[in-house]
Scaffold this motif. Structure first.
Motif, short mmCIF file in Angstrom:
data_model
loop_
_atom_site.label_atom_id
_atom_site.label_comp_id
_atom_site.label_asym_id
_atom_site.label_seq_id
_atom_site.Cartn_x
_atom_site.Cartn_y
_atom_site.Cartn_z
N TRP A 60 17.40 6.62 -3.05
CA TRP A 60 18.09 5.38 -2.81
C TRP A 60 18.94 5.24 -1.33
N ARG A 61 18.25 4.53 -0.62
CA ARG A 61 18.93 4.45 0.86
C ARG A 61 20.27 3.67 0.81
N LEU A 62 21.62 4.32 0.88
CA LEU A 62 22.76 3.66 0.56
C LEU A 62 23.10 3.16 2.09
N ARG A 63 22.88 3.94 3.11
CA ARG A 63 23.34 3.49 4.71
C ARG A 63 22.13 4.08 5.48
N ARG A 121 12.05 5.96 6.53
CA ARG A 121 12.33 5.56 5.17
C ARG A 121 12.09 6.62 4.16
N GLN A 122 10.66 7.26 4.18
CA GLN A 122 10.28 8.05 3.12
C GLN A 122 10.35 9.39 3.22
N ILE A 161 10.04 0.89 -2.96
CA ILE A 161 10.60 -0.15 -4.10
C ILE A 161 12.10 -0.52 -4.28
N GLY A 162 12.36 -1.78 -3.78
CA GLY A 162 13.82 -2.10 -3.64
C GLY A 162 14.32 -1.55 -2.36
N MET A 165 0.74 -1.14 -0.08
CA MET A 165 -0.20 0.05 0.01
C MET A 165 0.97 1.29 0.07
N PRO A 166 0.68 2.05 -1.12
CA PRO A 166 1.60 3.44 -1.09
C PRO A 166 1.16 4.36 -0.14
N THR A 167 2.01 5.57 0.32
CA THR A 167 1.65 6.39 1.28
C THR A 167 1.16 7.54 0.31
N LEU A 168 -0.15 7.93 0.74
CA LEU A 168 -0.98 8.95 -0.08
C LEU A 168 -1.16 10.09 0.82
#
Lengths: 137, 199
Positions: free
Chosen positions: A68-71, B114-115, A33-34, A1-4
């Protein structure tokens, strides 16, 4: 479920020789995603007053990007946006943004970024750079 | 005498133009109304117990919230989801299920951690901050465009994340002031922007 989410913003003419009210309504969708998160924004603006010469009264645009969360404390963010110009006689704006997000401490985040224009239209910047500093308390 | 009459007649249009502009009493009214809106929400929400999220430092939100809570005990106990024992269980579950990513940011819920996007870009992330807190956001930027002045931009923004019900915990209110630096008089410099984000 995406955040809206929705974001409504109003500009009040309290500044130098300012006039009119502007209103912007943005719709936000975010989905993990990923190793990161995908974002989609769509917005419409009603612009009034005479702060911009020959202002376009109805403006619109969208943005899409990926974080893109690298750390744990560091991420890279890239996004593309397409939006109508502020003036009636100008063409739309296309640009790419690249930025990073570094959680220096629990309450402090620093995020430098750059902007690259993707067309030669009148209102599209060729290049831009900046930094955002966020402190929570 | 004639010169007095002329100077008086010239002054009258100037006054009427000032009264018609948005730079006068209306803009001051909006500014004062915005201030009281933010202050009112902040004071109202300070009465709610802060539940459901870990607190800063080693103290849990539940313990801190009930220690300072002014509500009658019966009302608190009537809602099982807000009881101290339930709170402790929820806090433990959240800690156990949180990823290593969120360990460095204990004050936010996992989705926000996270977001959220806190970098120099135009993306809106749709995420509020930690309920019951303020966030101060400063932006400095520079743009170069062919055939026009290259503006140096500054933006200060104060964000408030209400606490209380689910609806309020998913809300973020913002008060922003964008400025264009480097030029003497930029029309619209010092405008106030009010925002309301709802997740």
């Amino acid at each position: 479920m995406p955040t809206l989410a929705t974001y409504a913003e109003v500009r009040l003419p309290t500044g130098y020789e300012s006039s009119g009210l502007d209103g912007t309504l943005t719709g936000i969708v975010a989905k993990d995603i990923g190793p990161g998160t995908m974002y989609l924004n769509g917005f419409v603006t009603t612009a009034n007053g005479n702060n911009v010469e020959d202002v376009r009264h109805f403006q619109w645009g969208f943005r899409t990007g990926y974080k893109w969360r690298l750390r744990d404390d560091f991420a890279l963010i890239g996004d593309y946006f397409h939006q109508s110009s502020e003036e009636d006689s100008h063409a739309n704006v296309n640009a790419l943004e690249l930025s990073s997000e570094w959680h220096v401490a629990e309450h402090l985040t620093i995020g430098p970024g750059i902007l690259i224009g993707l067309d030669d239209n009148e209102e599209t910047p060729n290049f831009g750079a900046g930094i955002r500093i966020m402190y929570s308390f | 005498m004639e010169s007095d009459v002329n100077s008086e007649s010239e002054r009258i249009p100037a006054v009427s133009i000032k009264d018609k502009s948005m730079f006068g009493s209306e803009s001051r009214f909006f500014t004062v109304a915005a201030f009281f809106l933010f202050a009112g929400v902040a004071v109202a929400q300070s009465q709610y117990p802060r539940d459901g999220y870990p607190a800063k430092g080693n103290q849990t939100r539940a313990v801190r919230g009930y220690a300072n809570d002014a509500q009658p005990m019966q009302l608190v106990q009537a809602d099982d989801s807000r009881s101290p024992s339930r709170q402790s269980a929820q806090t433990t579950d959240e800690k156990a299920s949180s990823t290593s990513e969120t360990k460095s940011r204990l004050t936010e819920d996992p989705v926000t951690a996270r977001q959220s996007v806190d970098s120099y870009c135009s993306l809106e992330d749709g995420q509020p901050g930690d309920p019951g807190t303020f966030e101060l956001q400063l932006e400095f930027g520079w743009l170069t465009t062919s055939g026009s002045h290259d503006p140096a931009l500054w933006r200060g923004e104060l964000q408030y994340n209400p606490d209380g019900t689910d609806f309020l915990r998913n809300m973020q209110l913002t008060l922003g002031v964008p400025l264009e630096m480097g030029l003497g008089g930029v029309q619209g410099n010092g405008d106030i922007e009010l925002g309301w984000q709802q997740r």
